[in-house]
Design a protein around this motif. Structure first.
Motif, PDB file in Angstrom:
ATOM      1  N   UNK A  21      -4.071  -3.638 -11.459  1.00 21.59           N
ATOM      2  CA  UNK A  21      -4.732  -3.510 -10.163  1.00 21.59           C
ATOM      3  C   UNK A  21      -4.272  -2.273  -9.395  1.00 21.59           C
ATOM      4  N   UNK A  22      -3.253  -1.602  -9.913  1.00 24.04           N
ATOM      5  CA  UNK A  22      -2.757  -0.411  -9.206  1.00 24.04           C
ATOM      6  C   UNK A  22      -3.646   0.776  -9.552  1.00 24.04           C
ATOM      7  N   UNK A  23      -4.186   1.462  -8.551  1.00 23.56           N
ATOM      8  CA  UNK A  23      -5.069   2.594  -8.864  1.00 23.56           C
ATOM      9  C   UNK A  23      -4.317   3.762  -9.491  1.00 23.56           C
ATOM     10  N   UNK A  24      -5.059   4.597 -10.190  1.00 24.79           N
ATOM     11  CA  UNK A  24      -4.488   5.770 -10.863  1.00 24.79           C
ATOM     12  C   UNK A  24      -4.802   6.994 -10.017  1.00 24.79           C
ATOM     13  N   UNK A  65      -0.440  -5.321 -13.105  1.00 25.62           N
ATOM     14  CA  UNK A  65      -0.228  -3.890 -12.900  1.00 25.62           C
ATOM     15  C   UNK A  65      -1.538  -3.112 -13.033  1.00 25.62           C
ATOM     16  N   UNK A 108       7.721  -6.514  -3.851  1.00 21.58           N
ATOM     17  CA  UNK A 108       6.530  -5.767  -4.272  1.00 21.58           C
ATOM     18  C   UNK A 108       6.302  -6.023  -5.761  1.00 21.58           C
ATOM     19  N   UNK A 109       7.389  -5.968  -6.526  1.00 26.28           N
ATOM     20  CA  UNK A 109       7.246  -6.187  -7.959  1.00 26.28           C
ATOM     21  C   UNK A 109       6.735  -7.598  -8.266  1.00 26.28           C
ATOM     22  N   UNK A 120      11.375  -3.931  -2.418  1.00 25.62           N
ATOM     23  CA  UNK A 120      10.846  -3.454  -3.697  1.00 25.62           C
ATOM     24  C   UNK A 120      10.792  -4.593  -4.719  1.00 25.62           C
ATOM     25  N   UNK A 144       0.834  -1.206   0.000  1.00 26.94           N
ATOM     26  CA  UNK A 144       0.000   0.000   0.000  1.00 26.94           C
ATOM     27  C   UNK A 144       0.872   1.262   0.000  1.00 26.94           C
ATOM     28  N   UNK A 145       1.884   1.291   0.877  1.00 21.39           N
ATOM     29  CA  UNK A 145       2.624   2.539   1.042  1.00 21.39           C
ATOM     30  C   UNK A 145       3.643   2.758  -0.074  1.00 21.39           C
ATOM     31  N   UNK A 146       4.037   1.727  -0.786  1.00 23.13           N
ATOM     32  CA  UNK A 146       5.034   1.893  -1.835  1.00 23.13           C
ATOM     33  C   UNK A 146       4.402   1.793  -3.221  1.00 23.13           C
ATOM     34  N   UNK A 147       3.508   0.819  -3.364  1.00 20.01           N
ATOM     35  CA  UNK A 147       2.893   0.639  -4.684  1.00 20.01           C
ATOM     36  C   UNK A 147       1.530   1.310  -4.764  1.00 20.01           C
ATOM     37  N   UNK A 148       0.936   1.598  -3.616  1.00 22.98           N
ATOM     38  CA  UNK A 148      -0.360   2.272  -3.631  1.00 22.98           C
ATOM     39  C   UNK A 148      -1.517   1.330  -3.891  1.00 22.98           C
TER      40      UNK A 148
END
Ligand SMILES: [Zn+2]
Lengths: 788, 350
Positions: free
Chosen positions: A470-473, A468, A459-460, A456, A410-414
């Motif tokens: 799924x990552x919000x904008x 990818x 996370x990747x 990191x 959450x804090x790095x990838x959002x």
């Protein structure tokens, strides 16, 4: 990395279509560069029967066939194959088919005869190599059957681009493993045949170099090394490799399948025992790649008692290579330090599949499996007896423990990922996760993952599988730094480009490097501005000024018929020490195109000077503080028609006519004029806000004409008049210049106009006359002038 | 009295019948001149009885004003007619070509750079710059590409036979292969938080139909305590939509750049076929436009930033590619070929 779908399916149990797999590969970070779907290529290709064939009326080699492709469906197809004949059962590609090589079939006319498709050869369908005419099918096949149903395994070719961090997928099995982690199927188990009961190898191996940590080998005696069977040839060819002989082909096949590079030595050519050691430099190796390599100090060498027989992890030696006479081999699967491999490979400029994999990282736990796998296939294909496996060094895998706080998702990838989901994904990918505290796990990477340093990387990994998408904008909140500050060089760069265009110049971007010839014509050749590895000699010297490039642009356009040109460029120029931003302009030919109401006037040095001053003014230079000197400019300017500009003690610009000698050398028209400005000298030139006022009182003009010595400079005369009339002089100009018989040799006449105006009162005649007289006297006194 | 009225009417008639200014002037003299007929009446007023004087004076003055006004009106009418007659003889062939004037054109690449600078300014990004001749440290090592890294070889770097001391090591000089060197310089100069873009020239030893040995990139970096990958997505979505002036659909694929982790390649839905698949997008419906990712902790360290406190994203985009996609330029090499025809067609106006 190129592979076929069928090869992939040897490792992956899946029902997914080729298209689904391609899509998933892209999502996993393996960019699919090329994809050819064999099944798709057979769509709209059906079994047909030639009812009749008649000679094409307009072409000797063509026949017009009536082909039955369905119960009541007979189509006319023109065909040039010699074996097309009545009654033949054929493969007919109908309208809408798209054969391999993106060859679309549509209704057409061939030499005037309608053709509704194409009768195909096996090669045209990419299911075989024969091309002696069209494919002759069994006569009892039902007409209209899709050809795809006749081929049990239509294959697809996939070519993926593997980024340097993904050594784990530099093999078909690695790709299968990654797809399985993404739920695209199940990874099939791999069997490791046990050779421990085999005979003992004749030769021993000694590790005398820490860059080789593990060396495993198997000896096979009594082999017959012939051409590879068709299936193996096909796999290799589809992967883009050239088949050599069975043993060499199997080592390549296993490398591509499992990712471990292997090497086979002809045991009878190896003298004595094997030692892995370090090159002392100045040694040579005749490589399998056909070239002689001069080894640098530190390279990993494989030696027998006669000397170097291979460059470990990079290329084998010619002297011990396997060939058709080989009967006894030593198979090697080893482990080498990736940094050493990379540096040696770079130094020697050898690109091999082995080096490619070793410098990216090879799975230490795959080494023994690959070796026994290769031995198994070789003994199957070439016969022979297999020894027991001999190993030296250690293939132990000691992974680094990474502390992973799942909240980093959450804090790095959002992205919101449930703790369980994240850990489940990592486990699927082969990571070992142990809970250490709330939200925190101790994670170790599997042996095939090469780059895993910190959270990191983890996370990747989670994102790759989750997608990818799924990552919000989200836009970041404005920061206190939201106030944009463009640095001064950016500002002057932008303004210069625009202002030059406003002056009528077309902006060019020339190459930053020019030819040695052009460099020599314009500047001194500076050793450290020459590229060591230029594209070509023409583009090998860094430019020291923008003028040569602009001049060359003129020449290039003149060759194509243009005559009146104005070009400008803003860009970096290079000096022995450092680089700076320059703005330059060049013009040649008429000031404006010749026209019915326009006298043809050639642009002169005074036109470029005018452009230069307007340009400087547009950059807020206080042009009334600019001093002109007629010396000190570069040698490529005309010695008598050029100048430099001094501003606040610095030489900011030079301008003038291009030296006729330089112009002639580069076929540039004589009289071409140019200027160049050192923009970095104009930085921090902050103009103060001067008081603004408009005089309420009338301005008057006074004109004078002086006869002066020809050498007297106009600027000095104007300056003298201006100072004499201070503070009333608002403007001065020279409205006539005369040199000629009337005033005598060595003399010239200058007609000067001065505008006088007071900010305080209307000037009386007496006051005006007094000032004018002061000016005249000053000029007479300073220049020994006479009034005309 | 009747006399005056008659006098006025005959004067007005003469005014009306005048055909030029000269005639009109004669009428003025005849009636309103020093010894004109109406003037004369006014001169004799003194001889009249007081009552009569008043009415005669009034009538005469009225007549005088009427005649004067008529003359002025007629004069204006005649002057206008005369002007129109004169202008009719001055007709030019206005279809003759206009006077030639040199209008400069902006190079599309520098124009696009400015467009992008403006878009990013709105998102709070400043502009920074760095040198084009760099050393290995700033172009590679500081960006997490050590000497043995395979990526070094992929860069097709132009080198000089020239070295400089840096960090106590001899560093070979080269032409920067990417604007990413600006990341390090900007971090060192400005620290964090940081939001900058850096447009500029970069060089690769490669030349064919789709490669030129020099081209332009724009580097971007945003660092703060809480910048995440989703912010990267947001910024790129706004930037590409604003640049292409439409709601662009983006596709993020995992990829790898040594200076980012995670790294991504970003595709836009093909602007030519709107995703249906065409020649330009090789039937994929997408076109790759840039590389990006979260800044690697080694890179933050090289820039002197504490990765425990700050994190953020970086991206790099090829300017020529963006220019080609937006403005329909199909030959990369034309950008640096200085052809007048190209600049007339693809050059931008101020
Ligand atoms: Zn498209």
């Amino acid at each position: 990395m190129k592979f076929s779908l069928n090869w992939l399916k040897q490792h992956l149990d899946t029902n997914a279509s080729a298209e689904q797999i391609v899509d998933q590969l892209n999502k996993l970070g393996m960019e699919v560069e090329e994809f050819e779907d064999g099944a798709k290529a057979l769509e709209n290709v059906v079994v047909g029967k030639i009812i009749s064939r008649v000679q094409h009326p307009n072409a000797d080699t063509l026949g017009v066939c009536q082909v039955q492709v369905g119960e009541n469906d007979i189509r006319q197809i023109v065909c040039g194959a010699p074996n097309a004949r009545d009654g033949l059962t054929v493969a007919a590609a109908l309208e809408g088919a798209c054969l391999p090589g993106d060859f679309k079939i549509s209704k057409s006319k061939l030499r005037g005869e309608v053709s509704n498709g194409m009768l195909c050869s096996v090669r045209e369908l990419a299911i075989g190599d024969e091309y002696d005419g069209i494919w002759e099918l069994d006569t009892d096949l039902p007409i209209g059957t899709p050809i795809a149903q006749l081929i049990d395994n239509t294959d697809a070719m996939i070519d993926v681009d593997i980024t340097p961090n993904r050594s784990d997928v530099l093999s078909v099995r690695g790709i299968a493993r990654d797809l399985a982690a993404a739920d695209m199927g199940t990874l099939k188990p791999i069997a490791e045949k046990d050779y421990s009961a085999g005979f003992a190898q004749e030769k021993s191996v000694t590790l005398d170099n820490n860059d080789c940590t593990f060396f495993s080998s198997i000896e096979i005696t009594g082999v017959k090394n012939e051409q590879s069977p068709a299936w193996l040839v096909e796999f290799l060819e589809k992967a883009g490799l050239r088949p050599i002989n069975t043993i060499a082909d199997v080592t390549n096949f296993v490398m591509l399948s499992l990712g471990q590079p292997l090497h086979a030595y002809d045991a009878d050519k190896v003298k004595g025992n094997i030692t892995v050691s370090t090159s002392k430099g100045d040694e040579k190796l005749e490589g399998l790649d056909g070239s002689t390599h001069s080894l640098k100090e530190g390279a990993i060498t494989i030696n027998d008692e006669s000397g170097i027989i291979g460059l470990g992890g990079i290329v084998g030696g010619e002297s011990t290579s396997v060939d058709e006479n080989t009967t006894r081999i030593i198979l090697e699967a080893a482990h080498f330090n990736k940094t050493t491999i990379a540096l040696t490979g770079q130094a020697l400029q050898v690109n091999t599949d082995a080096r490619y994999r070793f410098e990216r990282g090879v799975d230490p736990l795959m080494t023994r499996i690959a070796l026994s796998n290769a031995a198994e296939i070789i003994s199957e294909l070439c016969g022979g007896e297999v020894s027991s496996m001999q190993t030296v060094g250690s293939d132990e895998y000691k992974p680094k423990v990474i502390e992973f706080d799942v909240r980093k998702m959450k804090t790095f990838a959002g992205v919101d990922v449930d703790e369980n989901e994240a850990i489940t994904i990592l486990c699927k990918l082969g990571y070992n996760c142990t809970k250490a505290a709330d939200f925190t796990y101790n994670v170790t990477a599997p042996s095939f993952v090469n780059i895993c340093h910190n959270f990191a990387d983890l996370v990747e990994e989670v994102l790759r599988i989750k997608g990818f998408d799924s990552i919000p904008v989200i836009l970041p909140a404005p920061s206190l730094r939201t106030v944009t500050d463009w640095d001064d060089i950016t500002l002057i760069n932008r303004r210069s480009r625009k202002n030059l265009v406003a002056l009528g110049y077309t902006e060019l971007l020339n190459y930053s490097f020019i030819s040695p010839k052009l460099t020599a014509a314009f500047s001194d050749t500076i050793e450290n501005l020459i590229l060591a590895n230029p594209i070509s000699e023409e583009l090998s010297h860094m430019r020291q000024t923008l003028i040569p490039g602009l001049a060359e642009s003129l020449v290039k356009n003149v060759k194509r018929g243009h005559a009146n040109l104005m070009f400008a460029e803003v860009g970096k120029v290079f000096a022995e020490k450092g680089e700076k931003l320059q703005a330059a302009a060049i013009r040649m030919g008429l000031k404006a195109e010749k026209s019915w109401n326009n006298e043809a006037q050639v642009a002169s040095v005074f036109d470029i000077k005018s452009d230069l001053f307007k340009f400087l003014e547009s950059l807020d230079v206080e042009v009334d503080k600019v001093m002109i000197k007629d010396a000190g400019f570069a040698k490529y300017y005309h010695p008598g028609r050029s100048g430099v500009l001094m501003y606040k003690g610095k030489q900011i610009a030079q301008f003038g006519e291009i030296h006729p000698f330089v112009a002639k050398k580069m076929f540039l028209k004589a009289g071409t004029v140019a200027f160049e400005v050192d923009l970095e000298l104009l930085l921090n030139d902050k103009k103060s806000n001067n008081d603004f006022s408009i005089s309420q009182y009338q301005a008057v003009k006074r004109d004078f004409a002086f006869i002066l010595d020809q050498k007297v400079k106009a600027a000095d005369v104007l300056q003298t008049v201006k100072s004499a009339c201070r503070p009333l002089a608002k403007a001065t100009s020279i409205f006539d210049l005369y040199e000629g018989e009337e005033i005598g040799e060595g003399k010239k006449s200058l007609a000067i106009s001065v505008t006088l105006q007071s900010d305080e009162k209307t000037l009386k005649d007496e006051e005006i006359n007094a000032v004018a007289e002061k000016a005249v006297n000053a000029v007479i006194k300073r220049f020994k002038a006479t009034i005309r | 009295m009747q006399n005056i009225e008659q006098l006025k009417n005959s004067a007005l008639e003469l005014v009306q019948n005048s055909t030029d200014v000269k005639q009109l002037d004669e009428v003025r003299v005849k009636f309103l001149g020093k010894n004109g007929e109406i003037t004369s009446i006014l001169k004799t007023l003194g001889k009249l009885a007081p009552e009569e004087r008043k009415t005669v004076a009034q009538t005469t003055n009225e007549a005088k004003n009427a005649v004067f006004a008529a003359i002025e009106a007629k004069k204006a009418e005649l002057e206008l007619a005369a002007l129109e007659e004169k202008l009719a003889t001055e007709k030019l062939d206005i279809t003759l070509p206009e006077t030639p004037y040199n209008l400069g054109k902006r190079h599309p690449v520098s124009f696009v750079i400015e467009e992008l600078e403006t878009i990013f300014a709105k998102l709070g990004f400043s502009v920074a710059s760095a040198n084009e001749i760099e050393n290995e440290h700033f172009n590679f090592t500081a960006l997490n590409i050590p000497a043995e890294h395979p990526a070094r070889q992929d860069h097709d770097t132009f080198y000089f036979n020239d070295f400089e001391e840096f960090n106590g090591e001899k560093q070979r000089k080269l032409l920067r292969t990417q604007t990413s060197n600006t990341q390090i310089h900007a971090m060192q100069a400005k620290g964090a938080p940081l939001r900058i873009i850096a447009p500029g020239r970069v060089y690769r030893c490669d030349s064919d139909l789709t490669h030129t040995p020099q081209f332009h990139q724009i580097e971007g970096i945003a660092l703060d305590k809480d910048i995440t990958f989703s912010h990267l997505k947001g910024v790129l979505q706004v930037f590409l939509s604003q640049y292409f002036e439409r709601d662009v659909k983006l596709r993020f694929r995992p990829s790898y750049f040594p200076f980012t982790e995670p790294g991504t390649e970003v595709d836009i839905e093909c602007v030519f076929c709107e995703g249906k698949g065409c020649r330009v997008c090789k039937k994929t419906g997408f076109i790759e436009v840039l590389g990006a990712g979260m800044v690697h902790e080694n890179v933050l360290a090289a820039g002197g930033i504490d990765s425990k406190e700050f994190q953020g994203f970086a991206f790099g985009v090829g300017v020529e590619r963006l220019a080609m996609l937006k403005y329909g330029i199909n030959d990369l090499r034309m950008f640096f070929d200085s052809q007048t025809e190209f600049m007339k067609h693809f050059g931008k106006n101020l």
